[in-house]
Design an enzyme around this catalytic site. Structure first.
Site, mmCIF file in Angstrom:
data_model
loop_
_atom_site.group_PDB
_atom_site.id
_atom_site.type_symbol
_atom_site.label_atom_id
_atom_site.label_comp_id
_atom_site.label_asym_id
_atom_site.label_seq_id
_atom_site.Cartn_x
_atom_site.Cartn_y
_atom_site.Cartn_z
ATOM 1 N N GLY A 47 0.785 -1.233 0.000
ATOM 2 C CA GLY A 47 0.000 0.000 0.000
ATOM 3 C C GLY A 47 0.817 1.284 0.000
ATOM 4 O O GLY A 47 0.391 2.300 -0.557
ATOM 5 N N GLU A 101 3.224 4.182 6.361
ATOM 6 C CA GLU A 101 2.051 3.344 6.071
ATOM 7 C C GLU A 101 1.088 4.113 5.169
ATOM 8 O O GLU A 101 1.074 5.353 5.169
ATOM 9 C CB GLU A 101 1.406 2.974 7.428
ATOM 10 C CG GLU A 101 0.107 2.224 7.395
ATOM 11 C CD GLU A 101 0.203 0.811 6.826
ATOM 12 O OE1 GLU A 101 0.672 0.675 5.685
ATOM 13 O OE2 GLU A 101 -0.245 -0.130 7.503
ATOM 14 N N ASP A 102 0.266 3.381 4.420
ATOM 15 C CA ASP A 102 -0.704 4.056 3.552
ATOM 16 C C ASP A 102 -1.888 4.599 4.349
ATOM 17 O O ASP A 102 -2.234 5.764 4.258
ATOM 18 C CB ASP A 102 -1.174 3.115 2.418
ATOM 19 C CG ASP A 102 -1.670 1.748 2.915
ATOM 20 O OD1 ASP A 102 -1.584 1.478 4.132
ATOM 21 O OD2 ASP A 102 -2.137 0.953 2.093
ATOM 22 N N ASP A 105 -6.496 2.180 9.947
ATOM 23 C CA ASP A 105 -7.934 2.043 10.169
ATOM 24 C C ASP A 105 -8.135 1.624 11.628
ATOM 25 O O ASP A 105 -8.119 2.464 12.524
ATOM 26 C CB ASP A 105 -8.499 1.037 9.163
ATOM 27 C CG ASP A 105 -10.017 0.966 9.203
ATOM 28 O OD1 ASP A 105 -10.618 1.789 9.901
ATOM 29 O OD2 ASP A 105 -10.601 0.084 8.545
ATOM 30 N N LYS A 133 -7.948 6.939 9.254
ATOM 31 C CA LYS A 133 -9.387 6.786 9.509
ATOM 32 C C LYS A 133 -9.522 6.481 10.996
ATOM 33 O O LYS A 133 -9.415 5.326 11.405
ATOM 34 C CB LYS A 133 -9.948 5.618 8.678
ATOM 35 C CG LYS A 133 -9.869 5.847 7.192
ATOM 36 C CD LYS A 133 -10.796 4.927 6.411
ATOM 37 C CE LYS A 133 -10.232 3.561 6.218
ATOM 38 N NZ LYS A 133 -11.026 2.754 5.247
ATOM 39 N N PHE A 154 -14.354 3.016 2.391
ATOM 40 C CA PHE A 154 -13.279 2.234 1.793
ATOM 41 C C PHE A 154 -12.757 3.019 0.601
ATOM 42 O O PHE A 154 -13.523 3.422 -0.265
ATOM 43 C CB PHE A 154 -13.775 0.853 1.366
ATOM 44 C CG PHE A 154 -12.645 -0.066 1.057
ATOM 45 C CD1 PHE A 154 -11.958 -0.678 2.088
ATOM 46 C CD2 PHE A 154 -12.236 -0.285 -0.248
ATOM 47 C CE1 PHE A 154 -10.877 -1.514 1.822
ATOM 48 C CE2 PHE A 154 -11.162 -1.110 -0.519
ATOM 49 C CZ PHE A 154 -10.483 -1.721 0.521
ATOM 50 N N VAL A 155 -11.457 3.259 0.595
ATOM 51 C CA VAL A 155 -10.862 4.110 -0.444
ATOM 52 C C VAL A 155 -9.826 3.326 -1.248
ATOM 53 O O VAL A 155 -9.232 2.371 -0.750
ATOM 54 C CB VAL A 155 -10.208 5.365 0.177
ATOM 55 C CG1 VAL A 155 -11.247 6.311 0.722
ATOM 56 C CG2 VAL A 155 -9.206 4.979 1.267
ATOM 57 N N ASP A 161 -5.524 -0.579 -2.475
ATOM 58 C CA ASP A 161 -6.192 -1.509 -3.377
ATOM 59 C C ASP A 161 -7.543 -1.962 -2.859
ATOM 60 O O ASP A 161 -7.864 -1.827 -1.678
ATOM 61 C CB ASP A 161 -5.327 -2.765 -3.540
ATOM 62 C CG ASP A 161 -5.351 -3.633 -2.270
ATOM 63 O OD1 ASP A 161 -5.071 -3.083 -1.185
ATOM 64 O OD2 ASP A 161 -5.666 -4.835 -2.354
ATOM 65 N N ARG A 167 -4.487 0.054 -7.384
ATOM 66 C CA ARG A 167 -3.308 0.679 -6.768
ATOM 67 C C ARG A 167 -2.700 1.749 -7.676
ATOM 68 O O ARG A 167 -2.082 2.687 -7.209
ATOM 69 C CB ARG A 167 -2.232 -0.378 -6.486
ATOM 70 C CG ARG A 167 -2.594 -1.358 -5.375
ATOM 71 C CD ARG A 167 -1.351 -2.107 -4.926
ATOM 72 N NE ARG A 167 -1.653 -3.324 -4.183
ATOM 73 C CZ ARG A 167 -1.877 -3.364 -2.871
ATOM 74 N NH1 ARG A 167 -1.837 -2.272 -2.154
ATOM 75 N NH2 ARG A 167 -2.140 -4.516 -2.274
HETATM 76 P P1 IMP Z 1 -5.684 -1.535 10.182
HETATM 77 O O1 IMP Z 1 -4.889 -2.707 10.690
HETATM 78 O O2 IMP Z 1 -7.171 -1.702 10.321
HETATM 79 O O3 IMP Z 1 -5.209 -0.219 10.715
HETATM 80 O O4 IMP Z 1 -5.544 -1.545 8.606
HETATM 81 C C1 IMP Z 1 -4.470 -1.091 7.938
HETATM 82 C C2 IMP Z 1 -4.352 -1.771 6.594
HETATM 83 O O5 IMP Z 1 -5.642 -2.150 6.054
HETATM 84 C C3 IMP Z 1 -3.776 -0.788 5.620
HETATM 85 O O6 IMP Z 1 -2.387 -0.930 5.553
HETATM 86 C C4 IMP Z 1 -4.452 -1.156 4.314
HETATM 87 O O7 IMP Z 1 -3.684 -2.149 3.655
HETATM 88 C C5 IMP Z 1 -5.764 -1.754 4.700
HETATM 89 N N1 IMP Z 1 -6.858 -0.776 4.586
HETATM 90 C C6 IMP Z 1 -7.551 -0.178 5.593
HETATM 91 N N2 IMP Z 1 -8.475 0.659 5.114
HETATM 92 C C7 IMP Z 1 -8.367 0.609 3.756
HETATM 93 C C8 IMP Z 1 -9.068 1.283 2.682
HETATM 94 O O8 IMP Z 1 -9.982 2.101 2.861
HETATM 95 N N3 IMP Z 1 -8.651 0.969 1.430
HETATM 96 C C9 IMP Z 1 -7.651 0.074 1.172
HETATM 97 N N4 IMP Z 1 -6.966 -0.554 2.141
HETATM 98 C C10 IMP Z 1 -7.335 -0.303 3.423
HETATM 99 MG MG MG Z 2 -1.376 -1.731 3.756
#
Ligand code: IMP
Ligand code: MG
Length: 191
Positions: A47, A101-102, A105, A133, A154-155, A161, A167
């Site tokens: 990402g 990081e991208d 969430d 987010k 979701f983006v 992706d 991507r």
């Molecule tokens: P977390 O563990 O929930 O913080 O999620 C982080 C990972 O989930 C990111 O590195 C992304 O790969 C993926 N992710 C979370 N939200 C999105 C989204 O809206 N679009 C695409 N990938 C996401």
């Molecule tokens: Mg990621």
């Protein structure tokens, strides 16, 4: 299946120009904060590819670059489990680490990664994310550098992706209804 990715996009949230401008500011701030510290930037693949490419070029001090790949399992009700698929090649010990990081969430991915990296006795560890987010955060994770707070949607695009697609879009956008999962479901459930 549409022939052009852009046909699947409902709304562009940030244009390429807006992203570039903000990333340049982030690079300038990081350059000031880490002056004389020779930080090790750790980009989380896949990402963060676009972000690290632009961010690293906006940084004007010497840095090292390394990459990690991790994957996550879990559902919206369950704490996620994270597994490292590709580890660092450079040593983290005694280094000023900056995880790139991208999007954050619920925070599980970065919680696991930062705990893992802390065990390697770095001089410091901070988090830089392009998108944040904050709505579903369940792990005690906060970005030290954050590009944009985005809606609870979701983006895709600019490295992000949906099922490994989108991507390569140069902007960040939301997908048309029916093309992606509902908010709160984890990315991995869809893979
Ligand atoms: P977390 O563990 O929930 O913080 O999620 C982080 C990972 O989930 C990111 O590195 C992304 O790969 C993926 N992710 C979370 N939200 C999105 C989204 O809206 N679009 C695409 N990938 C996401
Ligand atoms: Mg990621």
């Amino acid at each position: 299946m549409s022939n052009f990715l852009e046909e699947d996009i409902e709304k562009v949230l940030f244009s390429h120009e807006q992203l570039e401008k903000r990333i340049k500011e982030m690079g300038e701030k990081i350059s000031r904060d880490y002056e004389g510290k020779y930080p090790l930037l750790i980009a989380i693949l896949r990402g963060a590819i676009m972000f690290i490419a632009d961010l690293s070029r906006a940084i004007t001090i010497p840095i090292n670059l390394d990459f990690m790949v991790c994957t996550r399992y879990g559902s919206k009700d369950q704490p996620g489990r994270v597994r490292i698929l590709k580890d660092l090649e450079l040593s983290a010990q005694g280094r000023h680490l900056l995880i790139v990081e991208d999007v954050i969430d619920n925070g599980d991915t970065l919680f696991y990664l930062s705990n893992t990296l802390k065990l390697r006795k770095p001089a410091s560890l901070k988090i830089c994310t392009l998108f944040d987010k904050p709505y579903r955060r369940r792990a005690p994770i906060q970005a030290d550098y954050s590009g944009f707070i985005i809606p609870d949607r979701f983006v895709v695009g600019f490295g992000l992706d949906y099922k490994e697609k989108y991507r390569n879009l140069p902007f960040l956008g939301t997908l048309k209804p029916g093309l992606c999962r509902a908010p709160g479901e984890t990315a991995e459930e869809q893979k």
